[in-house]
Design a protein around this motif. Structure first.
Motif, PDB file in Angstrom:
ATOM      1  N   SER A 213       0.809  -1.214   0.000  1.00 54.73           N
ATOM      2  CA  SER A 213       0.000   0.000   0.000  1.00 54.73           C
ATOM      3  C   SER A 213       0.845   1.267   0.000  1.00 54.73           C
ATOM      4  O   SER A 213       0.384   2.331  -0.416  1.00 54.73           O
ATOM      5  CB  SER A 213      -0.962   0.007   1.195  1.00 54.73           C
ATOM      6  OG  SER A 213      -0.257  -0.177   2.400  1.00 54.73           O
ATOM      7  N   VAL A 228      -2.331  -2.034  -4.571  1.00 51.63           N
ATOM      8  CA  VAL A 228      -3.469  -2.900  -4.862  1.00 51.63           C
ATOM      9  C   VAL A 228      -3.172  -4.270  -4.258  1.00 51.63           C
ATOM     10  O   VAL A 228      -2.043  -4.552  -3.862  1.00 51.63           O
ATOM     11  CB  VAL A 228      -3.723  -3.039  -6.379  1.00 51.63           C
ATOM     12  CG1 VAL A 228      -4.112  -1.706  -6.987  1.00 51.63           C
ATOM     13  CG2 VAL A 228      -2.504  -3.615  -7.091  1.00 51.63           C
ATOM     14  N   SER A 799      -2.227  -3.638   1.745  1.00 52.02           N
ATOM     15  CA  SER A 799      -2.851  -4.401   0.659  1.00 52.02           C
ATOM     16  C   SER A 799      -2.434  -5.865   0.774  1.00 52.02           C
ATOM     17  O   SER A 799      -1.546  -6.336   0.081  1.00 52.02           O
ATOM     18  CB  SER A 799      -2.400  -3.843  -0.695  1.00 52.02           C
ATOM     19  OG  SER A 799      -0.987  -3.803  -0.774  1.00 52.02           O
ATOM     20  N   ILE A 823      -8.966  -1.524  -0.748  1.00 50.63           N
ATOM     21  CA  ILE A 823      -8.159  -2.618  -1.281  1.00 50.63           C
ATOM     22  C   ILE A 823      -8.712  -3.976  -0.868  1.00 50.63           C
ATOM     23  O   ILE A 823      -8.813  -4.894  -1.683  1.00 50.63           O
ATOM     24  CB  ILE A 823      -6.689  -2.468  -0.840  1.00 50.63           C
ATOM     25  CG1 ILE A 823      -6.092  -1.188  -1.420  1.00 50.63           C
ATOM     26  CG2 ILE A 823      -5.862  -3.670  -1.276  1.00 50.63           C
ATOM     27  CD1 ILE A 823      -4.693  -0.885  -0.919  1.00 50.63           C
TER      28      ILE A 823
END
Length: 914
Positions: A213, A228, A799, A823
């Motif tokens: 992230s 992501v 993420s 996410i």
């Protein structure tokens, strides 16, 4: 309307003696409308749409929606965005490569050529999350930790070496080099990307998605990028567009300059607090204002890095002269600089004085108002002014049912009219423990700083705060101050360049003298790789149930993340990390209480050893271009140990059943060329019922593996001793370990159990309490589907694709929450788990849920983006029916869900079956 009605937007520009082609935004504006005041982030998205316009994945209506966004500051339009490249770190990258290898095996089983599975976009994987702080505080710590890392992770590194030779368009930065975000900022990022196409050189914005992230750090360089999930990144590298709604863009205006003694860390903690209060989840944040002219790029990158902490998709800084200055310093060549300037100005991406784009909303900060700060004890947005730390910790103790005495003990000291309590006597408590460590006896008190770590890409990429830490160490050493014996100290820079300039500035020896020896180049304490505390310290904490502290220059301080025994974790600037190592306890007001005493027994205050801005600036002048060129000249080569790893030469990976690090995941077992029909959920049981702000750290396996946990038992059954467990992060390539660690965080609170903390649940109808993994396996044997119920902001944090993968492998079909962070919601869909949202005003609390209910979900086969489904919750008290909002927001997400996950969709498409 269609793309054929657009004018030819392909233009040329000359820069550095080369002619480039580019898709002109000015030419597009002739047909679509004026875009002069469109936020620069949306201009980058518009260029992306222009370049990939095909009337299928990108239409003229998509581009028009971006231009029309200026009318209302928001849009409901879904677009497909294709980043220029993908960035991975090894914790998230290894499972990504495992999935690619598994996809190759699946393609081979379907009778197709496995080599068809290959990254189509450039991919860089930086091995930076595996080094642990096993050794510290001595000259051989770095060498010893690297040796331990290579031994622990041999299977993983062998696998990554295989991937490096097996896949095209895939590069690996070996261990011991740096943190992916700092390597990205200092070397990989180009600001303007180029490639050969149809016999000409095409120039376009450098954009990326990353499997961490904090990919957003590169926003400081004028590069649009964000984190992501690993599965979404894999789809992007395989040529699939990232599906997204055109975001709202919040403008953050910066004016003024930081005052003397205030650091970039103080600034970013203030920005994080402001933006969290504003509410920017799922939005872009774009910084503007004339204050940017005095904000160094390293400070911009520090702010951009923490976009996940303030909840935004990105925190973007436009290109300007400071961008060029930094690129020149870090060794980018003159031709690249010329292209960046010419392209950015031609496309309206260059920051001009007085720029006032149209934004969805705005807020502003006069940087002269920023004060010295920390954040904690368990959320990065909870800023605490330095002067209020003592009060903040007292509140933690009070909330924990262990109030501190209001009568301070210890002698009074005074200097310059200041009065302060004694350094060591003031915070004794009934829980305090006597400790004997290496022959030195002391009392370990509540608030003791047991970890002081200069770590994390957020701050170690910033020469000003790193040099400030070194200068403070020098002044402290001159005064005769010493680190307290119970403090575990560490220095883990984000790149080797940091060591070069600390040595050149003459401050590395001073840091060493206080125990801040180099322990590794990588993400250590911030990711939970803090390593063990000394045995007597751990015993004292457990025996006294002591509430102790860590102080780290990181970006994450969630419960249980830094160390399972450390309940309070405080984010701070590197110089403050050193200061708290000297003070030894957070039960101090460092604005007025002394850190210790000098050679003459006189109190030493923080202000006495804090370096001036002039001193810091002089030290930062030691940073030079040759340092960057030297360290990045052979960045992909690695040391002799890395080079010596034997690599099997094969297109399909040869899985070993004996490996405890890399296993063939079951995601594609029995997969056919066409997806099966989606079945409704009937009489599911609740696996866990969770509260608000449950993070992906709570859900996903992270940190140490406990011997008595399901994962620990699995490893011991295969002959792995607890000392060799390594971390969950290092074993992300083994689904057997990871699914056992899902929802197993030591701080997670399942509301189905009263007063129980940790990964436990109640099996229904037997009522037996057991580990969540064990309950899930019992339910699977019984043929019972599962759901998870949660509160607000479900999935906050990093993420972590295993938060979704593990959820799916445990048999969870759906999550029903009050709201989601971006996410994790996307990742759940990517793994075939449907995210549902309670109707407005409803929750587990309003419905009086206990977790004993059954949950049925109807209408999954007829889903539409943003549609509703019928949820029936039944118990012996009756039935309740809800119309839950399906948080599958876009048509692409629906297609992924219909196929059973994003990778199933991509695989079928690549072999022509979708």
């Amino acid at each position: 309307m269609n793309t054929s009605s657009l004018p030819d937007t392909l233009q040329t520009l000359d820069a550095g003696g080369t002619t480039y082609h580019y898709h002109s935004l000015a030419k597009a504006a002739d047909a679509l409308g004026n875009i002069d005041r469109l936020p620069k982030t949306l201009k980058i998205l518009l260029e992306n749409q222009l370049r990939f316009a095909d009337d299928e994945s990108v239409s003229r209506e998509d581009m028009q929606a971006l231009v029309d966004w200026q009318q209302q500051g928001h849009s409901d339009r879904e677009i497909g965005y294709r980043p220029a490249r993908v960035l991975m770190q090894d914790f998230t990258g290894v499972p990504g490569v495992v999935d690619l290898a598994s996809m190759r095996a699946a393609v081979e089983s379907l009778g197709e050529d496995p080599a068809r599975i290959n990254p189509l976009s450039p991919v860089d994987l930086v091995i930076d999350h595996s080094v642990m702080v096993d050794k510290f505080g001595n000259p051989t710590a770095f060498k010893d930790n690297v040796a331990i890392e290579m031994e622990r992770n041999h299977e993983r590194y062998e696998f990554l070496r295989w991937g490096q030779q097996a896949f095209d368009n895939f590069r690996v930065v070996p261990p011991g080099t740096g943190i992916c975000h700092q390597v990205n900022l200092e070397y990989l990022g180009k600001t303007v990307w180029t490639k050969e196409q149809d016999g000409r050189i095409l120039a376009y914005p450098d954009t990326l998605v990353g499997t961490d992230s904090h990919t957003t750090m590169i926003n400081g360089l004028g590069v649009l990028g964000w984190g992501v999930g690993g599965i979404e990144a894999e789809a992007a590298m395989l040529g699939q567009p990232v599906s997204m709604l055109i975001p709202e863009v919040v403008g953050f205006k910066l004016t003024g300059k930081l005052r003397e003694g205030i650091t970039a860390t103080d600034l970013v903690l203030t920005v994080t607090e402001m933006l969290r209060k504003k509410g920017v989840v799922g939005k872009f944040v774009e910084f503007y204002g004339d204050g940017l002219k005095d904000l160094p790029l390293a400070d911009r990158a520090t702010i951009a890095n923490m976009a996940p902490e303030y909840g935004a998709t990105c925190g973007f800084f436009p290109v300007d002269d400071e961008t060029l200055t930094y690129m020149r310093l870090t060794g980018r060549d003159d031709a690249k600089l010329a292209l960046v300037e010419a392209y950015s100005k031609a496309q309206g991406l260059w920051r001009e004085p007085g720029d006032e784009p149209i934004f969805s909303d705005t807020l502003a900060l006069d940087m002269t108002e920023v004060e010295a700060s920390l954040a904690g004890p368990k959320r990065p947005q909870d800023r605490v002014a330095l002067k209020d730390m003592k009060t903040a910790f007292a509140k933690v103790m009070e909330d924990d049912g262990k109030p501190l005495s209001t009568t301070e003990k210890g002698k009074l000291m005074s200097e310059g009219g200041q009065t302060a309590v004694g350094v060591e006597e003031s915070y004794e408590h009934h829980d305090s423990q006597e400790v004997d460590l290496d022959g030195e006896a002391f009392r370990l008190n509540p608030g003791a700083v047991v970890i002081a770590a200069i770590t994390s890409c957020t701050n170690t990429s910033n020469p000003s705060v790193m040099m400030a830490a070194g200068l403070l160490a020098r002044k402290a050493r001159e005064k005769g101050l010493h680190t307290k014996p119970w403090v575990k100290t560490s220095l883990a820079p984000g790149s080797k360049v940091v060591t070069d300039y600390l040595v050149a500035g003459g401050v590395q020896d001073d840091l060493n003298a206080l125990g801040f020896n180099l322990v590794g180049y990588g993400c250590t304490t911030c990711i939970g790789n803090s390593g063990p505390l000394a045995g007597p310290i751990e015993e004292a904490i457990e025996e006294g149930d002591l509430t102790v502290a860590s102080v780290l220059s990181g970006n994450r301080n969630f419960e249980g993340r830094v160390h399972p025994l450390v309940k309070t974790n405080w984010l701070a600037s590197p110089p403050l990390v050193v200061a708290y190592a000297l003070a030894g306890n957070v039960q101090l007001d460092l604005s007025r209480d002394p850190l210790g005493t000098d050679h003459h027994g006189q109190p030493v205050f923080l202000k006495d050893i804090w370096p001036s801005q002039a001193e810091i600036a002089e030290a930062v002048e030691q940073v030079n271009t040759e340092m960057f060129r030297k360290e990045y000249a052979e960045v992909f080569d690695g040391d002799e140990t890395w080079k010596a790893i034997e690599v099997p030469q094969s297109k399909v990976y040869q899985w070993s059943k004996d490996s405890t690090y890399i296993q063939h995941p079951p995601f594609f077992e029995g997969m056919g060329r066409t997806p099966p029909a989606i079945e409704d959920v009937k009489d599911a049981r609740v696996l866990a019922m969770l509260g608000d702000s449950v993070t992906t750290d709570h859900i996903s396996p992270a940190g140490a593996i406990k011997p008595d946990s399901p994962a620990g038992r699995y490893l011991q059954e295969r002959g792995v001793k607890p000392v060799d467990f390594n971390s969950y992060g290092s074993r992300r390539g083994n689904h057997e370990v990871m699914m056992r660690g899902t929802f197993a965080n030591v701080r997670i609170k399942n509301e189905m159990l009263d007063g129980v903390v940790g990964g436990e649940t109640r099996h229904v109808p037997s009522g037996e309490q057991m580990a969540i993994y064990d309950a899930a396996m019992t339910y699977q044997q019984e043929g019972t589907p599962l759901v998870v119920i949660a509160g607000k902001e479900y999935g906050t944090g990093s993420s972590r694709d295993w938060a979704a993968k593990g959820t799916r492998l445990l048999g969870v079909r759906a999550v029903l929450a009050e709201s989601y962070e971006r996410i994790h919601r996307s990742n759940l869909i990517g793994m075939g788990v449907v995210p549902l949202q309670f109707p407005e005003g409803e929750s587990r609390k309003t419905l009086g849920l206990t977790g004993d209910e059954t949950v049925s979900i109807e209408g999954l086969g007829e889903l539409t983006p943003g549609g509703k489904v019928k949820v029936t919750i039944a118990s012996d008290k009756g039935e309740k029916t809800l119309e839950a909002l399906c948080r599958i927001d876009t048509a692409n997400e629906l297609e992924y869900y219909r196929h059973g996950g994003i990778l199933h969709y991509v695989l079928r498409k690549m072999i022509g079956a979708a």
